[in-house]
Design an enzyme around this catalytic site. Structure first.
Site, PDB file in Angstrom:
ATOM      1  N   LEU A   1      -5.954   7.545   1.321  1.00 23.77           N
ATOM      2  CA  LEU A   1      -4.744   8.120   0.867  1.00 23.77           C
ATOM      3  C   LEU A   1      -3.638   7.724   2.055  1.00 23.77           C
ATOM      4  CD1 LEU A   1      -5.489  11.499  -0.760  1.00 23.77           C
ATOM      5  CD2 LEU A   1      -5.050   9.437  -1.783  1.00 23.77           C
TER       6      LEU A   1
ATOM      7  N   ARG B   1       0.841  -1.327  -0.065  1.00 22.27           N
ATOM      8  CA  ARG B   1       0.119  -0.010  -0.033  1.00 22.27           C
ATOM      9  C   ARG B   1       0.897   1.354  -0.058  1.00 22.27           C
ATOM     10  NH1 ARG B   1      -4.339   3.175   1.603  1.00 22.27           N
ATOM     11  NH2 ARG B   1      -3.470   4.199   3.238  1.00 22.27           N
TER      12      ARG B   1
ATOM     13  N   ASP C   1     -12.341  11.113   6.150  1.00 20.37           N
ATOM     14  CA  ASP C   1     -13.411  12.193   6.127  1.00 20.37           C
ATOM     15  C   ASP C   1     -13.381  12.986   7.367  1.00 20.37           C
ATOM     16  OD1 ASP C   1     -14.399  11.100   3.660  1.00 20.37           O
ATOM     17  OD2 ASP C   1     -15.599   9.803   4.709  1.00 20.37           O
TER      18      ASP C   1
ATOM     19  N   HIS D   1     -17.920  14.641   0.179  1.00 17.71           N
ATOM     20  CA  HIS D   1     -18.456  13.578   0.712  1.00 17.71           C
ATOM     21  C   HIS D   1     -19.952  13.489   0.749  1.00 17.71           C
ATOM     22  CE1 HIS D   1     -18.579  10.241   3.323  1.00 17.71           C
ATOM     23  NE2 HIS D   1     -19.498  10.694   4.461  1.00 17.71           N
TER      24      HIS D   1
ATOM     25  N   ASP E   1      -7.318  14.798   5.218  1.00 18.66           N
ATOM     26  CA  ASP E   1      -5.874  14.491   5.950  1.00 18.66           C
ATOM     27  C   ASP E   1      -5.789  13.040   6.373  1.00 18.66           C
ATOM     28  OD1 ASP E   1      -8.096  13.715   7.986  1.00 18.66           O
ATOM     29  OD2 ASP E   1      -7.838  15.455   9.557  1.00 18.66           O
ATOM     30  N   ALA E   2      -5.213  12.576   7.373  1.00 19.95           N
ATOM     31  CA  ALA E   2      -4.903  11.283   7.470  1.00 19.95           C
ATOM     32  C   ALA E   2      -5.875  10.367   7.825  1.00 19.95           C
ATOM     33  CB  ALA E   2      -3.608  11.146   8.371  1.00 19.95           C
ATOM     34  N   GLY E   3      -6.983  10.839   8.297  1.00 18.71           N
ATOM     35  CA  GLY E   3      -8.137  10.158   8.831  1.00 18.71           C
ATOM     36  C   GLY E   3      -9.321  10.062   7.670  1.00 18.71           C
TER      37      GLY E   3
HETATM   38  C1  GRF Z   1     -19.935  11.543  -5.220  1.00 20.14           C
HETATM   39  O1  GRF Z   1     -21.122  11.115  -4.784  1.00 20.14           O
HETATM   40  C2  GRF Z   1     -18.947  11.774  -4.030  1.00 20.14           C
HETATM   41  O2  GRF Z   1     -19.712  12.341  -2.992  1.00 20.14           O
HETATM   42  C3  GRF Z   1     -18.580  10.422  -3.417  1.00 20.14           C
HETATM   43  O3  GRF Z   1     -18.314   9.595  -4.323  1.00 20.14           O
HETATM   44  C4  GRF Z   1     -19.125  10.137  -5.664  1.00 20.14           C
HETATM   45  C5  GRF Z   1     -18.619  10.094  -6.703  1.00 20.14           C
HETATM   46  O4  GRF Z   1     -19.400  10.059  -7.769  1.00 20.14           O
HETATM   47  N1  GRF Z   1     -17.314  10.939  -2.903  1.00 20.14           N
HETATM   48  P1  GRF Z   1     -18.996  10.513  -9.482  1.00 20.14           P
HETATM   49  O5  GRF Z   1     -17.850   9.635  -9.729  1.00 20.14           O
HETATM   50  O6  GRF Z   1     -18.343  11.829  -9.326  1.00 20.14           O
HETATM   51  O7  GRF Z   1     -20.198  10.193 -10.211  1.00 20.14           O
END
Ligand code: GRF
Length: 223
Positions: free
Chosen positions: A98, A70, A150, A114, A146-148
């Site tokens: 990441l 990884r 979300d 998110h 960041d490292a977490g």
């Molecule tokens: C989005 O809904 C975003 O919130 C999440 O992944 C989805 C990606 O969709 N992180 P797309 O590939 O942009 O259609």
């Protein structure tokens, strides 16, 4: 951040790339100050890659399976992204966490969208968690990575109602409609200097064309 010319944005995708499309569309506006200079993916079959190729945007695939660990994958990803000289790295449906190489190399310069109102419902199934919790409102969050998982500083959010009878898919579809406005809005705000990242992200002004349900932390009192 580049002193001259448009902000150089590298977008990371794993999936269909519908957010990528909206970002590229926004970058084509006459007053846009950013450019999507490359799209990088962990999957050769990501729809977002095909779109980028159609748009003549350079693409790179960095597959985890092609690397011994990884950490090695993460380091290769960081090199692939760095090759495009980004000012900003945008995760648009990038489905992997990441590692240290990415996070340190691009500290405070990686942002993600998110599908929940963080800090509630982090992780891969934000809409399903919201439905299970029975909340009346959900939405999306753009945050610094960041490292977490979300957990980075929140830059902006936009809300949507949760409808009676929603399942994860129907709620996610509604959330995506506001992602399509919020995410380009935030990237554009960074490009215009209205939002600065760094140790403590700060809004200096809230530009027009925000989603109606925009929430920003500590907005500047005047623009
Ligand atoms: C989005 O809904 C975003 O919130 C999440 O992944 C989805 C990606 O969709 N992180 P797309 O590939 O942009 O259609």
């Amino acid at each position: 951040m580049a002193e001259h010319g448009p902000l150089r944005v590298v977008v990371l995708v794993s999936g269909t790339g519908s957010n990528l499309r909206k970002l590229v569309a926004k970058s084509n506006d006459a007053d846009a100050r950013f450019r999507v200079v490359a799209v990088v993916s962990d999957r050769a079959d990501a729809g977002g890659l095909a779109f980028a190729e159609e748009q003549h945007i350079p693409t790179t695939v960095v597959r985890p399976k092609a690397h011994a660990s990884r950490e090695a994958w993460d380091a290769a990803l960081a090199n692939a992204v760095a090759n495009h000289g980004p000012d900003l790295v945008v995760l648009a449906g990038f489905m992997r966490i990441l590692g240290a190489a990415m996070i340190t190399r691009f500290a405070s310069r990686i942002i993600n969208v998110h599908p929940s109102l963080l800090p509630r419902f982090p992780g891969h199934d934000g809409p399903a968690q919201a439905v299970r919790a029975g909340v009346g409102e959900s939405g999306c969050t753009v945050h610094v990575v960041d490292a977490g998982v979300d957990t980075g500083p929140i830059l902006a959010q936009a809300t949507v109602p949760v409808a009676k009878g929603d399942d994860a898919a129907s709620l996610h579809a509604r959330i995506q409609q506001v992602e399509y406005v919020l995410f380009p809005f935030v990237v554009s705000a960074i490009a215009h200097g209205a939002l600065t990242l760094g140790i403590k992200p700060e809004w200096h002004a809230v530009p027009p064309n925000a989603p109606p349900s925009l929430i920003v932390p500590n907005p500047a009192s005047s623009s």
